[in-house]
Design an enzyme around this catalytic site. Structure first.
Site, PDB file in Angstrom:
ATOM      1  N   ARG A  42       8.689 -28.567  -8.773  1.00  0.00           N
ATOM      2  CA  ARG A  42       9.343 -27.256  -8.829  1.00  0.00           C
ATOM      3  C   ARG A  42      10.852 -27.477  -8.900  1.00  0.00           C
ATOM      4  O   ARG A  42      11.525 -27.662  -7.894  1.00  0.00           O
ATOM      5  CB  ARG A  42       8.980 -26.406  -7.606  1.00  0.00           C
ATOM      6  N   SER A 111       0.173 -17.743  -6.740  1.00  0.00           N
ATOM      7  CA  SER A 111       0.802 -17.277  -5.503  1.00  0.00           C
ATOM      8  C   SER A 111       0.342 -15.857  -5.209  1.00  0.00           C
ATOM      9  O   SER A 111       0.357 -14.999  -6.097  1.00  0.00           O
ATOM     10  CB  SER A 111       2.327 -17.294  -5.645  1.00  0.00           C
ATOM     11  N   LYS A 140      13.278 -20.942  -2.167  1.00  0.00           N
ATOM     12  CA  LYS A 140      12.951 -20.327  -3.449  1.00  0.00           C
ATOM     13  C   LYS A 140      13.732 -19.036  -3.596  1.00  0.00           C
ATOM     14  O   LYS A 140      13.799 -18.223  -2.666  1.00  0.00           O
ATOM     15  CB  LYS A 140      11.445 -20.051  -3.522  1.00  0.00           C
TER      16      LYS A 140
END
Length: 216
Positions: A42, A111, A140
């Protein structure tokens, strides 16, 4: 691989901006050496070419270690490097569309932040779901408010699909997460910012094992 992707205790994510100045490849190398068998890439702030080069390295490293490799959000990148899975959010392409793009062998994770999203992911054919964020997290951007442990309780009781608990999970609260039904837990900065990654992973695993014993 789709069915057994989450057959592990720790789901580690990369975070180059939160890795004590270490390169992502170095951090993942230490994760794998410590026995981590599931890594998600990520790195949204990096250019596409840099991500591709990095993922090529990580794909080889994970394969050599017998570990699964998941790419966050980027379906094209996941396909390009032969990832084992791609993890998408609620604002990304729908699961059926992603399935058409990646084919039958790549796992798709989604998610979710509430029961309706979890049920939709199951109906759409996701292979696993992320449950969270359980606690506040700054790793995030544009993350939703914490959903709390009540949602984790609901998923553990009502969803047969494999799931990973995520969001603000640290060693000091991971036991509580396990006691609420999580078998696989995602950690980001607790690992990437650790001075000694191997020692931190071993300690987290010991805490989780004790909590599983308490859960029975």
């Amino acid at each position: 691989m789709r069915q057994r992707l989450l057959a592990t205790d720790l789901y580690c994510l990369t975070a180059s901006d939160l890795s004590r100045g270490r390169e992502t490849v170095e951090v993942v190398e230490q994760m794998l050496a410590a026995g981590i068998r599931l890594v998600q890439y990520r790195e949204k702030s990096k250019k596409a070419a840099a991500q591709y080069r990095e993922c090529q390295q990580l794909r080889k490293m994970t394969r050599d270690a017998g570990a699964a490799f998941v790419v966050n959000d980027d379906v094209a990148l996941a396909r390009a490097v032969g990832a084992d899975g791609v993890h998408i959010g609620q604002e990304d392409l729908p699961v059926p569309v992603v399935r058409d793009l990646v084919g039958p062998d790549m796992a798709i994770g989604v998610s979710t932040h509430g029961p309706d999203q979890a049920l939709a992911a199951v109906a759409d054919g996701a292979d696993y779901i992320g449950v969270g964020p359980l606690f506040a997290t700054q790793t995030k951007k544009d993350v939703c408010a914490p959903v709390g442990l009540a949602y984790l309780d609901w998923v553990a009781a009502h969803i047969d699909l494999p799931f990973v608990a995520i969001g603000g999970i640290k060693e000091h609260n991971v036991a509580e997460v396990v006691r609420h039904g999580a078998r696989c837990v995602a950690l980001v900065t607790e690992i990437t910012q650790a001075e000694d990654i191997a020692a931190t992973i071993a300690s987290v695993r010991q805490t989780m094992a004790a909590a599983k014993g308490q859960r029975g």
